[in-house]
Design a protein around this motif. Structure first.
Motif, short mmCIF file in Angstrom:
data_model
loop_
_atom_site.label_atom_id
_atom_site.label_comp_id
_atom_site.label_asym_id
_atom_site.label_seq_id
_atom_site.Cartn_x
_atom_site.Cartn_y
_atom_site.Cartn_z
N LEU A 138 0.84 -1.20 0.00
CA LEU A 138 0.00 0.00 0.00
C LEU A 138 0.88 1.25 0.00
CD1 LEU A 138 -2.89 1.16 0.14
CD2 LEU A 138 -2.65 1.12 2.64
N THR A 139 0.67 2.09 -1.01
CA THR A 139 1.32 3.40 -1.07
C THR A 139 0.24 4.45 -0.89
OG1 THR A 139 3.06 2.60 -2.54
CG2 THR A 139 2.69 4.98 -2.49
N VAL A 140 0.53 5.41 -0.02
CA VAL A 140 -0.43 6.46 0.30
C VAL A 140 0.26 7.81 0.14
CG1 VAL A 140 -2.05 7.34 2.03
CG2 VAL A 140 -1.38 4.90 2.06
N PHE A 141 -0.39 8.72 -0.58
CA PHE A 141 0.05 10.10 -0.65
C PHE A 141 -0.77 10.87 0.37
CE2 PHE A 141 1.64 8.47 -4.60
CZ PHE A 141 2.90 9.06 -4.68
N VAL A 142 -0.09 11.56 1.26
CA VAL A 142 -0.75 12.24 2.36
C VAL A 142 -0.51 13.74 2.23
CG1 VAL A 142 -0.96 12.41 4.87
CG2 VAL A 142 -0.37 10.21 3.80
N GLU A 143 -1.59 14.49 2.18
CA GLU A 143 -1.51 15.95 2.13
C GLU A 143 -1.72 16.48 3.54
OE1 GLU A 143 -4.67 16.90 -0.57
OE2 GLU A 143 -3.44 16.47 -2.33
N ILE A 144 -0.78 17.29 4.00
CA ILE A 144 -0.85 17.87 5.33
C ILE A 144 -1.05 19.38 5.19
CG2 ILE A 144 0.43 18.34 7.47
CD1 ILE A 144 -0.02 15.39 7.26
N ARG A 145 -2.01 19.89 5.93
CA ARG A 145 -2.20 21.33 6.04
C ARG A 145 -2.02 21.70 7.50
NH1 ARG A 145 -5.71 19.39 2.42
NH2 ARG A 145 -5.84 20.37 0.39
N VAL B 73 8.44 7.72 3.31
CA VAL B 73 9.65 7.62 2.49
C VAL B 73 10.00 8.91 1.75
CG1 VAL B 73 9.53 5.10 2.27
CG2 VAL B 73 8.36 6.55 0.58
N ASP B 74 9.03 9.79 1.56
CA ASP B 74 9.28 11.09 0.92
C ASP B 74 8.45 12.15 1.63
OD1 ASP B 74 10.94 10.30 -1.30
OD2 ASP B 74 9.15 9.60 -2.35
N VAL B 75 9.02 13.34 1.80
CA VAL B 75 8.30 14.47 2.37
C VAL B 75 8.70 15.72 1.59
CG1 VAL B 75 7.90 15.90 4.42
CG2 VAL B 75 8.32 13.43 4.68
N TYR B 76 7.71 16.47 1.16
CA TYR B 76 7.95 17.70 0.40
C TYR B 76 7.16 18.85 1.03
CZ TYR B 76 9.41 14.28 -3.06
OH TYR B 76 10.04 13.24 -3.69
N ARG B 77 7.79 20.01 1.15
CA ARG B 77 7.08 21.24 1.52
C ARG B 77 6.57 21.83 0.22
NH1 ARG B 77 8.45 26.74 2.76
NH2 ARG B 77 10.62 26.29 2.33
N MET B 78 5.29 22.16 0.18
CA MET B 78 4.63 22.52 -1.07
C MET B 78 4.21 23.98 -1.09
SD MET B 78 4.66 19.48 -2.44
CE MET B 78 3.58 19.66 -3.84
N SER B 79 3.96 24.48 -2.29
CA SER B 79 3.27 25.75 -2.44
C SER B 79 1.80 25.44 -2.70
CB SER B 79 3.87 26.54 -3.62
OG SER B 79 3.61 25.87 -4.83
N GLY B 80 0.97 26.45 -2.61
CA GLY B 80 -0.45 26.23 -2.88
C GLY B 80 -1.22 25.91 -1.62
N ASP B 81 -2.33 25.18 -1.77
CA ASP B 81 -3.22 24.96 -0.63
C ASP B 81 -2.82 23.78 0.25
OD1 ASP B 81 -3.85 23.08 -2.54
OD2 ASP B 81 -6.01 23.18 -2.22
N VAL B 82 -1.81 23.02 -0.14
CA VAL B 82 -1.29 21.92 0.68
C VAL B 82 0.09 22.35 1.18
CG1 VAL B 82 -0.45 19.54 0.64
CG2 VAL B 82 -2.56 20.14 -0.58
N ASP B 83 0.33 22.19 2.47
CA ASP B 83 1.62 22.60 3.03
C ASP B 83 2.71 21.54 2.84
OD1 ASP B 83 0.84 25.19 4.13
OD2 ASP B 83 -0.39 24.02 5.53
N TYR B 84 2.34 20.26 3.04
CA TYR B 84 3.32 19.18 2.93
C TYR B 84 2.69 17.99 2.22
CZ TYR B 84 5.73 22.02 6.27
OH TYR B 84 6.33 23.09 6.86
N LEU B 85 3.49 17.31 1.42
CA LEU B 85 3.05 16.10 0.74
C LEU B 85 3.98 14.98 1.16
CD1 LEU B 85 1.19 14.75 -1.38
CD2 LEU B 85 2.93 15.33 -3.09
N LEU B 86 3.41 13.89 1.64
CA LEU B 86 4.17 12.73 2.11
C LEU B 86 3.83 11.53 1.25
CD1 LEU B 86 3.77 14.70 4.57
CD2 LEU B 86 3.77 12.68 6.01
#
Length: 157
Positions: free
Chosen positions: A63-70, A93-106
Motif C-alpha cells: 500500500l502506497t499512500v500520498f498524504v496531504e498535510i495542512r 519515504v518522501d516528504v515535500y514542503r509545497m506551495s499552494g493549498d497543501v503545506d506538505y506532501l508525504l
C-alpha cells in the motif's frame, strides 16, 4: 558536467553495480578516465550514494499512500518538530514542503490500511495539524529513481 558525465550517470542510474570496465565500454572511454570521472562526480556531490532498490510487493509493502498535510502553524518550532517526526517514521519515504493549498506532501509505504492507520496516529499524536487528506494508490503506472539528464542540446530547448 559534459555529455560524457551525463552518459556515465545515465548508465549508473540504471545499474550502479557495473564494473568500471563495463561502464567505460558503454560510455566510450577507457577504464582509468572513466574511473576518474566517477570519482570526480562523487567528490562534487553529484553522486550522493549508491543504494539497493527493493520491490515493495515482495517485501509485503503493498500500500502506497500520498498524504496531504495542512497546518495553521507556520513557525520554526512547529517545522522542526514535524521534520523530526517524519524522519523517525520509516514508513514515510518522501516528504515535500509545497506551495499552494497543501503545506506538505508525504509518500507513505506500508503493508496495509492498518499499517497506514498506525503511521497516521503516530503523526497526529506527535504534531498538531489542521488537516490530513490521504490518497491511496490504486496502480503504479510509472516509477523511476533516475533523474532526467539533459544534454547541452536539450538545455537550449
Amino acid at each position: 558536467m559534459d555529455d560524457i558525465d551525463r552518459r556515465i550517470l545515465t548508465v549508473l542510474q540504471e545499474d550502479a553495480t557495473l564494473p568500471v570496465s563495463e561502464l567505460a565500454k558503454r560510455v566510450g572511454l577507457s577504464t582509468t578516465p572513466c574511473w576518474k570521472r566517477v570519482q570526480k562526480l562523487r567528490e562534487d556531490g553529484v553522486i550522493t550514494k549508491q543504494v539497493v532498490l527493493c520491490d515493495p510487493a515482495k517485501m509485503d509493502l503493498k500500500l502506497t499512500v500520498f498524504v496531504e498535510i495542512r497546518t495553521n502553524r507556520h513557525n520554526d518550532a512547529w517545522l522542526r518538530k514535524f521534520a523530526k517526526i517524519v524522519r523517525e517514521l520509516p514508513e514515510i519515504v518522501d516528504v515535500y514542503r509545497m506551495s499552494g493549498d497543501v503545506d506538505y506532501l508525504l509518500r507513505v509505504v506500508v503493508r496495509d490500511i492498518e499499517g497506514y492507520d498506525a503511521v497516521y496516529r503516530k503523526l497526529i499524536r506527535a504534531v498538531e495539524v489542521f488537516d490530513v487528506s490521504s490518497r491511496f494508490v490504486m496502480e503504479k503506472i510509472k516509477y523511476s529513481t533516475a533523474l532526467p539528464l539533459l544534454g547541452s542540446d536539450d538545455d537550449a530547448a
